[in-house]
Design a protein around this motif. Structure first.
Motif, PDB file in Angstrom:
ATOM      1  N   LEU A 161      52.242  20.891  42.046  1.00  9.28           N
ATOM      2  CA  LEU A 161      51.014  20.214  42.461  1.00  9.28           C
ATOM      3  C   LEU A 161      50.952  18.798  41.908  1.00  9.28           C
ATOM      4  O   LEU A 161      50.663  17.840  42.621  1.00  9.28           O
ATOM      5  CB  LEU A 161      49.794  21.014  41.989  1.00  9.28           C
ATOM      6  N   ALA A 162      51.220  18.659  40.607  1.00  9.90           N
ATOM      7  CA  ALA A 162      51.130  17.351  39.975  1.00  9.90           C
ATOM      8  C   ALA A 162      52.105  16.357  40.592  1.00  9.90           C
ATOM      9  O   ALA A 162      51.800  15.166  40.713  1.00  9.90           O
ATOM     10  CB  ALA A 162      51.387  17.480  38.479  1.00  9.90           C
ATOM     11  N   ALA A 163      53.271  16.839  40.996  1.00  5.41           N
ATOM     12  CA  ALA A 163      54.302  15.972  41.554  1.00  5.41           C
ATOM     13  C   ALA A 163      54.164  15.778  43.060  1.00  5.41           C
ATOM     14  O   ALA A 163      55.033  15.171  43.685  1.00  5.41           O
ATOM     15  CB  ALA A 163      55.685  16.533  41.224  1.00  5.41           C
ATOM     16  N   GLY A 164      53.101  16.311  43.650  1.00  5.96           N
ATOM     17  CA  GLY A 164      52.858  16.108  45.068  1.00  5.96           C
ATOM     18  C   GLY A 164      53.760  16.907  45.969  1.00  5.96           C
ATOM     19  O   GLY A 164      53.846  16.624  47.171  1.00  5.96           O
ATOM     20  N   MET A 165      54.428  17.939  45.432  1.00  7.18           N
ATOM     21  CA  MET A 165      55.287  18.775  46.267  1.00  7.18           C
ATOM     22  C   MET A 165      54.493  19.842  47.010  1.00  7.18           C
ATOM     23  O   MET A 165      54.981  20.422  47.976  1.00  7.18           O
ATOM     24  CB  MET A 165      56.368  19.428  45.403  1.00  7.18           C
ATOM     25  N   LEU A 166      53.283  20.121  46.561  1.00  2.00           N
ATOM     26  CA  LEU A 166      52.372  21.071  47.209  1.00  2.00           C
ATOM     27  C   LEU A 166      50.956  20.530  47.071  1.00  2.00           C
ATOM     28  O   LEU A 166      50.666  19.757  46.157  1.00  2.00           O
ATOM     29  CB  LEU A 166      52.443  22.455  46.540  1.00  2.00           C
ATOM     30  N   SER A 167      50.061  20.963  47.944  1.00  9.03           N
ATOM     31  CA  SER A 167      48.643  20.634  47.778  1.00  9.03           C
ATOM     32  C   SER A 167      47.847  21.842  47.306  1.00  9.03           C
ATOM     33  O   SER A 167      46.745  21.693  46.761  1.00  9.03           O
ATOM     34  CB  SER A 167      48.056  20.107  49.081  1.00  9.03           C
ATOM     35  N   ILE A 168      48.351  23.042  47.506  1.00 15.28           N
ATOM     36  CA  ILE A 168      47.758  24.266  46.972  1.00 15.28           C
ATOM     37  C   ILE A 168      48.882  25.146  46.457  1.00 15.28           C
ATOM     38  O   ILE A 168      50.030  25.033  46.888  1.00 15.28           O
ATOM     39  CB  ILE A 168      46.930  25.044  48.015  1.00 15.28           C
ATOM     40  N   ALA A 169      48.544  26.026  45.516  1.00 14.14           N
ATOM     41  CA  ALA A 169      49.530  26.968  44.985  1.00 14.14           C
ATOM     42  C   ALA A 169      48.795  28.185  44.456  1.00 14.14           C
ATOM     43  O   ALA A 169      47.633  28.101  44.052  1.00 14.14           O
ATOM     44  CB  ALA A 169      50.348  26.318  43.871  1.00 14.14           C
ATOM     45  N   ASP A 170      49.473  29.317  44.478  1.00 13.26           N
ATOM     46  CA  ASP A 170      48.911  30.519  43.878  1.00 13.26           C
ATOM     47  C   ASP A 170      49.419  30.653  42.449  1.00 13.26           C
ATOM     48  O   ASP A 170      50.422  30.060  42.062  1.00 13.26           O
ATOM     49  CB  ASP A 170      49.312  31.764  44.677  1.00 13.26           C
ATOM     50  N   GLY A 171      48.718  31.438  41.664  1.00 11.95           N
ATOM     51  CA  GLY A 171      49.163  31.750  40.312  1.00 11.95           C
ATOM     52  C   GLY A 171      48.533  33.049  39.871  1.00 11.95           C
ATOM     53  O   GLY A 171      47.801  33.701  40.629  1.00 11.95           O
ATOM     54  N   SER A 172      48.806  33.440  38.649  1.00 17.89           N
ATOM     55  CA  SER A 172      48.176  34.619  38.074  1.00 17.89           C
ATOM     56  C   SER A 172      47.844  34.307  36.626  1.00 17.89           C
ATOM     57  O   SER A 172      48.413  33.395  36.031  1.00 17.89           O
ATOM     58  CB  SER A 172      49.088  35.842  38.174  1.00 17.89           C
ATOM     59  N   ASP A 173      46.910  35.057  36.068  1.00 16.22           N
ATOM     60  CA  ASP A 173      46.396  34.744  34.734  1.00 16.22           C
ATOM     61  C   ASP A 173      46.068  36.024  33.998  1.00 16.22           C
ATOM     62  O   ASP A 173      45.142  36.742  34.356  1.00 16.22           O
ATOM     63  CB  ASP A 173      45.151  33.864  34.864  1.00 16.22           C
ATOM     64  N   MET A 174      46.857  36.324  32.962  1.00 20.99           N
ATOM     65  CA  MET A 174      46.475  37.331  31.997  1.00 20.99           C
ATOM     66  C   MET A 174      45.972  36.621  30.739  1.00 20.99           C
ATOM     67  O   MET A 174      44.839  36.773  30.328  1.00 20.99           O
ATOM     68  CB  MET A 174      47.629  38.274  31.642  1.00 20.99           C
ATOM     69  N   MET A 175      46.819  35.749  30.193  1.00 26.13           N
ATOM     70  CA  MET A 175      46.477  35.035  28.955  1.00 26.13           C
ATOM     71  C   MET A 175      46.588  33.529  29.186  1.00 26.13           C
ATOM     72  O   MET A 175      47.391  32.845  28.579  1.00 26.13           O
ATOM     73  CB  MET A 175      47.376  35.489  27.813  1.00 26.13           C
ATOM     74  N   GLY A 176      45.766  33.043  30.114  1.00 28.46           N
ATOM     75  CA  GLY A 176      45.694  31.608  30.333  1.00 28.46           C
ATOM     76  C   GLY A 176      46.689  31.040  31.307  1.00 28.46           C
ATOM     77  O   GLY A 176      46.844  29.823  31.399  1.00 28.46           O
ATOM     78  N   SER A 177      47.348  31.872  32.093  1.00 27.82           N
ATOM     79  CA  SER A 177      48.457  31.415  32.927  1.00 27.82           C
ATOM     80  C   SER A 177      48.049  30.553  34.105  1.00 27.82           C
ATOM     81  O   SER A 177      48.898  29.905  34.715  1.00 27.82           O
ATOM     82  CB  SER A 177      49.260  32.624  33.434  1.00 27.82           C
ATOM     83  N   LEU A 178      46.763  30.535  34.458  1.00 24.20           N
ATOM     84  CA  LEU A 178      46.264  29.590  35.450  1.00 24.20           C
ATOM     85  C   LEU A 178      45.578  28.403  34.785  1.00 24.20           C
ATOM     86  O   LEU A 178      45.209  27.446  35.456  1.00 24.20           O
ATOM     87  CB  LEU A 178      45.269  30.271  36.399  1.00 24.20           C
ATOM     88  N   ARG A 179      45.397  28.481  33.470  1.00 23.84           N
ATOM     89  CA  ARG A 179      44.611  27.470  32.762  1.00 23.84           C
ATOM     90  C   ARG A 179      45.476  26.529  31.927  1.00 23.84           C
ATOM     91  O   ARG A 179      45.381  25.310  32.060  1.00 23.84           O
ATOM     92  CB  ARG A 179      43.564  28.178  31.888  1.00 23.84           C
ATOM     93  N   ASN A 180      46.341  27.075  31.070  1.00 24.24           N
ATOM     94  CA  ASN A 180      47.165  26.190  30.242  1.00 24.24           C
ATOM     95  C   ASN A 180      48.075  25.287  31.063  1.00 24.24           C
ATOM     96  O   ASN A 180      48.107  24.070  30.835  1.00 24.24           O
ATOM     97  CB  ASN A 180      47.978  27.010  29.240  1.00 24.24           C
ATOM     98  N   PRO A 181      48.835  25.794  32.045  1.00 30.60           N
ATOM     99  CA  PRO A 181      49.693  24.877  32.814  1.00 30.60           C
ATOM    100  C   PRO A 181      48.907  23.862  33.623  1.00 30.60           C
ATOM    101  O   PRO A 181      49.371  22.738  33.828  1.00 30.60           O
ATOM    102  CB  PRO A 181      50.513  25.811  33.710  1.00 30.60           C
ATOM    103  N   ALA A 182      47.718  24.231  34.095  1.00 31.37           N
ATOM    104  CA  ALA A 182      46.881  23.258  34.792  1.00 31.37           C
ATOM    105  C   ALA A 182      46.498  22.129  33.837  1.00 31.37           C
ATOM    106  O   ALA A 182      46.583  20.941  34.184  1.00 31.37           O
ATOM    107  CB  ALA A 182      45.638  23.934  35.350  1.00 31.37           C
ATOM    108  N   GLY A 183      46.066  22.496  32.621  1.00 37.09           N
ATOM    109  CA  GLY A 183      45.698  21.488  31.636  1.00 37.09           C
ATOM    110  C   GLY A 183      46.848  20.584  31.262  1.00 37.09           C
ATOM    111  O   GLY A 183      46.678  19.373  31.087  1.00 37.09           O
TER     112      GLY A 183
END
Length: 470
Positions: A161-183
């Motif tokens: 997403l950050a590099a403009g290769m996608l505009s949306i992406a899916d993810g999963s989160d048990m212990m921050g897996s959608l939050r830490n990489p986004a940050g």
């Protein structure tokens, strides 16, 4: 129409395709060109499908009636989830080359809404640990410093997403897996309320309620767009209350009461600079009409950690014990996975019950806290992006870490209760590295959090500060 469709939001891309102002073929070609240009040193998207096959699918999309709100948009799927016809390695040699026969329950509606699956996004082995590296696809680099980690386990998605290769992406989160990489990648990630997005198609659906799937994007509006598509009931699966669609965001945030819990009354160690940067982001929340306060933390840090580690290890042991018990397969488990399985297998039924009681105590305390506040704010991580050659930080601010994941303890309060949380970019530290802020709400408050994130986004536009690689 901009000459570069990759600068558009996903919603604008889809709208332009429906109106005939943008061809899905041109969007796909631009996407594949960008991946060819920048993915090499980043290693975010893996298991790519052939270019001509994807362009053929895009041409077919241009000729067809729009299938749904994602018609013609390229999508790469996190390599823990199945996309029919593509490999699902889980980052493990034990599964490398395994081809999925059907889509995972949360991927099927994305494809049905018109998204074109182009490949997979990289993840840690079995999604364990918030650093995206594995023996199958290697390490994914941070787009703002190629020597640093991008976090995880949805690291490949965040970087794409950050590099403009996608505009949306899916993810999963048990212990921050959608939050830490986004940050750490200066984008947005959302852990939805537990039960909103379908989970696995097989196995237990009652006991292990810790992880959830969710959306990532470069703006809150695209999170909402994808979340509405992903939020479908599944036969045979648990689901929360009937969640109304989020729809278009207006940025309504006036009057929201935000509790800044910082370092949990000094209990959590943080590297220098993280808390002041997040406090500056909180000033923006004040500017958009929120009332920000700094109350005492509402629950014991150690009780949270005790409950979390027991329930997490129990869940992982339940899932990975068949591999652990097979000596041939066990050699494919990384040390952290073996440690989790052994911790979980050593628990008694009464140990698990005690952990569940602590979780129930936290639920009651959180309910009382949310009578005073609408949103809890915390950083997305306790450390800055670290050297990608490391496996995990062994100490934080001089305090030794006794497990491979304790440096991510700050994400546990939301995960333990299945609360919705939106990770918003908080800006950049002195070394030019990104950090994020978690906005956590009551169960079911997904739309309210997205509205707050939208107001914040309109005031900051952090993802427009593009990575040096672009």
């Amino acid at each position: 129409m901009t000459s570069d469709p990759l600068t558009l939001t996903a919603a604008d891309q889809a709208h332009a395709i429906r109106e005939g102002r943008l061809r899905a073929t041109d969007l796909m070609a631009a996407t594949l060109d960008r991946i060819e240009a920048v993915n090499g040193p980043l290693n975010a998207i893996v298991s790519m499908r052939e270019r001509e096959v994807l362009l053929t699918e895009a041409r077919a999309a241009d000729k067809a009636e729009a299938k749904g709100p994602l018609h013609g948009l390229p999508l790469a799927v996190k390599d823990l989830a199945d996309a029919a016809g593509l490999p699902t390695s889980h980052g493990s040699p034990a599964f490398s080359g395994q081809i999925a026969a059907v889509d995972s329950p949360h991927i099927a509606p994305l494809r049905a809404a018109g998204a074109i699956v182009i490949g997979k996004t990289n993840t840690p082995e079995f999604g364990l640990g918030s650093h995206t590296y594995n023996p199958v696809h290697g390490v994914t680099a941070n787009p703002y410093d190629l020597t640093r980690s991008c976090g995880g386990s949805s690291g490949g998605a965040a970087v794409a997403l950050a590099a403009g290769m996608l505009s949306i992406a899916d993810g999963s989160d048990m212990m921050g897996s959608l939050r830490n990489p986004a940050g750490w990648s200066n984008v947005y990630g959302m852990r939805p309320s537990w039960g909103r997005v379908p989970g696995g198609a097989e196995g237990d659906v009652f006991l292990h309620r810790l992880a959830t799937n969710g959306p990532m994007a470069r703006c809150p509006g695209d999170l909402a767009l994808q979340l509405d598509v992903m939020s479908v009931p599944r036969k045979g699966g648990l689901r929360g209350p009937d969640f109304a669609p989020v729809g278009a965001l207006r940025g309504e945030s006036a009057g929201l009461r935000v509790a800044w819990l910082a370092d949990w009354n000094g209990a959590l160690p943080f590297e220098d600079g993280i808390l002041p940067l997040c406090e500056a982001a909180l000033d923006v929340l004040g500017q958009v009409g929120c009332a920000v306060d700094s109350p005492a933390s509402p629950f014991s840090r150690e009780a949270l950690w005790q409950s979390w580690t027991a329930l997490r290890s129990w869940a992982i042991a339940s899932d990975k014990s068949p591999m652990y018990e097979d000596e041939t397969l066990r050699r494919h488990l990384k040390p952290e996975a073996i440690w989790e399985v052994e911790q979980g297998r050593a628990l008694s039924a009464l140990d698990v019950h005690a952990a569940s009681v602590l979780r129930s105590d936290w639920l009651r305390a959180a309910d009382a806290f949310f009578e005073r506040f609408d949103v809890i704010a915390l950083p997305t991580a306790q450390v800055w992006p670290f050297d990608k050659a490391l496996d995990w930080p062994k100490s934080v601010a001089g305090q030794g870490m006794d497990t491979y994941h304790r440096w991510m303890e700050v994400v546990v309060p939301a995960s333990l209760l299945g609360l919705p949380a939106v990770a918003v970019p908080a800006g950049f530290g002195p070394q030019g590295l990104p950090m994020g802020l978690q906005l956590i709400g009551r169960h079911g408050d997904d739309a309210r959090l997205l509205e707050l994130a939208e107001a914040y986004h309109r005031a900051t536009r952090w993802p427009e500060t593009r990575p040096p690689i672009l």
